[in-house]
Write an enzyme that holds these catalytic residues in place. Structure first.
Site, short mmCIF file in Angstrom:
data_model
loop_
_atom_site.label_atom_id
_atom_site.label_comp_id
_atom_site.label_asym_id
_atom_site.label_seq_id
_atom_site.Cartn_x
_atom_site.Cartn_y
_atom_site.Cartn_z
N ASP A 109 0.84 -1.20 0.00
CA ASP A 109 0.00 0.00 0.00
C ASP A 109 0.87 1.25 0.00
OD1 ASP A 109 -2.16 -1.66 0.21
OD2 ASP A 109 -2.40 -1.40 2.37
N LEU A 110 0.25 2.36 -0.37
CA LEU A 110 0.95 3.66 -0.42
C LEU A 110 1.67 3.97 0.89
CD1 LEU A 110 1.19 6.20 -2.31
CD2 LEU A 110 -0.78 7.13 -1.09
#
Ligand code: URA
Length: 239
Positions: A109-110
């Protein structure tokens, strides 16, 4: 190591849009060369990283690439993105065609950091992600609230996610300190760790991937830095 492979007549037909019947003649005329050797058999096999020439023109000559990156937070696990910097933009010393050939093996994920793998070897990445290979992924997780022993059994039992209609595979959770856990997953469902801790209404404050299979993040890599895997690392990553 096995790679994606094709019969030579299929390969040439697809690359040069030539009828497969005509390829027999080209082979007999000695016009096709694989890794420096003239090929005459229609049943010869082309592997993904072979050098293939036809009439002296190179049709493919791709070097296999296996890269580990210490992914920082705020960089997106994608090859292209309009909004954020991509992990590809962090890689240095590669040609545009090499960068274009890469794909990500198991996105983060970011706001997750740590070990991210990139490769142009689709056979290797598919094998790494195949559920039957049971390649472990180890994460360190920092939580907002204290952990309890209940987490260990809940992660080990698996959790039902109605959205995908799946139950997660047994996962190992170790309590490292009151708010820090190590979690070992054998799979990688969408936002899996955050959703699993979400069941306890315990928000994840920081998430870092430490290892994939037998491969640990090289401690000498600063955030955003990368290096190529050794041949030994490429093959010994499978548990
Ligand atoms: N689980 C998550 O929730 N996020 C990741 O990036 C990886 C595993």
């Amino acid at each position: 190591m096995k790679t994606k492979s094709f019969r030579i007549d299929r390969y040439i037909s697809k690359e040069l849009k030539i009828n497969r019947r005509d390829i027999k003649l080209m082979l007999a005329q000695g016009r096709i060369v694989i890794n420096g050797e003239t090929i005459r058999e229609v049943s010869s096999i082309v592997e993904e990283f072979d050098c293939v020439e036809c009439d002296g023109e190179i049709l493919q000559n791709k070097k296999p690439l296996y890269i580990m990156l210490n992914k920082p937070i705020g960089v997106v696990s994608a090859t292209k993105d309009d909004l954020h910097k991509t992990v590809i933009s962090l890689l240095e010393g590669y040609s545009v065609s090499e960068l274009d050939s890469l794909h990500i093996v198991g996105r983060l994920d970011l706001n997750t950091s740590g070990l991210l793998l990139l490769t142009n070897d689709s056979y290797w990445s598919r094998k790494l992600m195949a559920p039957e290979e049971k390649v472990s992924k180890v994460y360190e997780v920092e939580l907002e609230n204290d952990l309890t022993q209940d987490y260990i059994s809940a992660f080990a039992e698996g959790m039902y996610f109605s959205f995908e209609d799946i139950t997660t595979q047994p996962a190992e959770l170790k309590i490292l300190s009151s708010k820090i856990a190590e979690v070992v997953l054998m799979e990688g469902k969408y936002h899996q760790i955050k959703r699993m801790f979400g069941r306890f209404r315990n928000p994840v404050l920081a998430l870092n991937r430490r290892s994939i299979g037998n491969l640990s993040l090289d401690k000498s890599l600063q955030l955003g830095e990368s290096r190529e895997l050794t041949l030994d690392e490429v093959s010994s990553i499978f548990n």
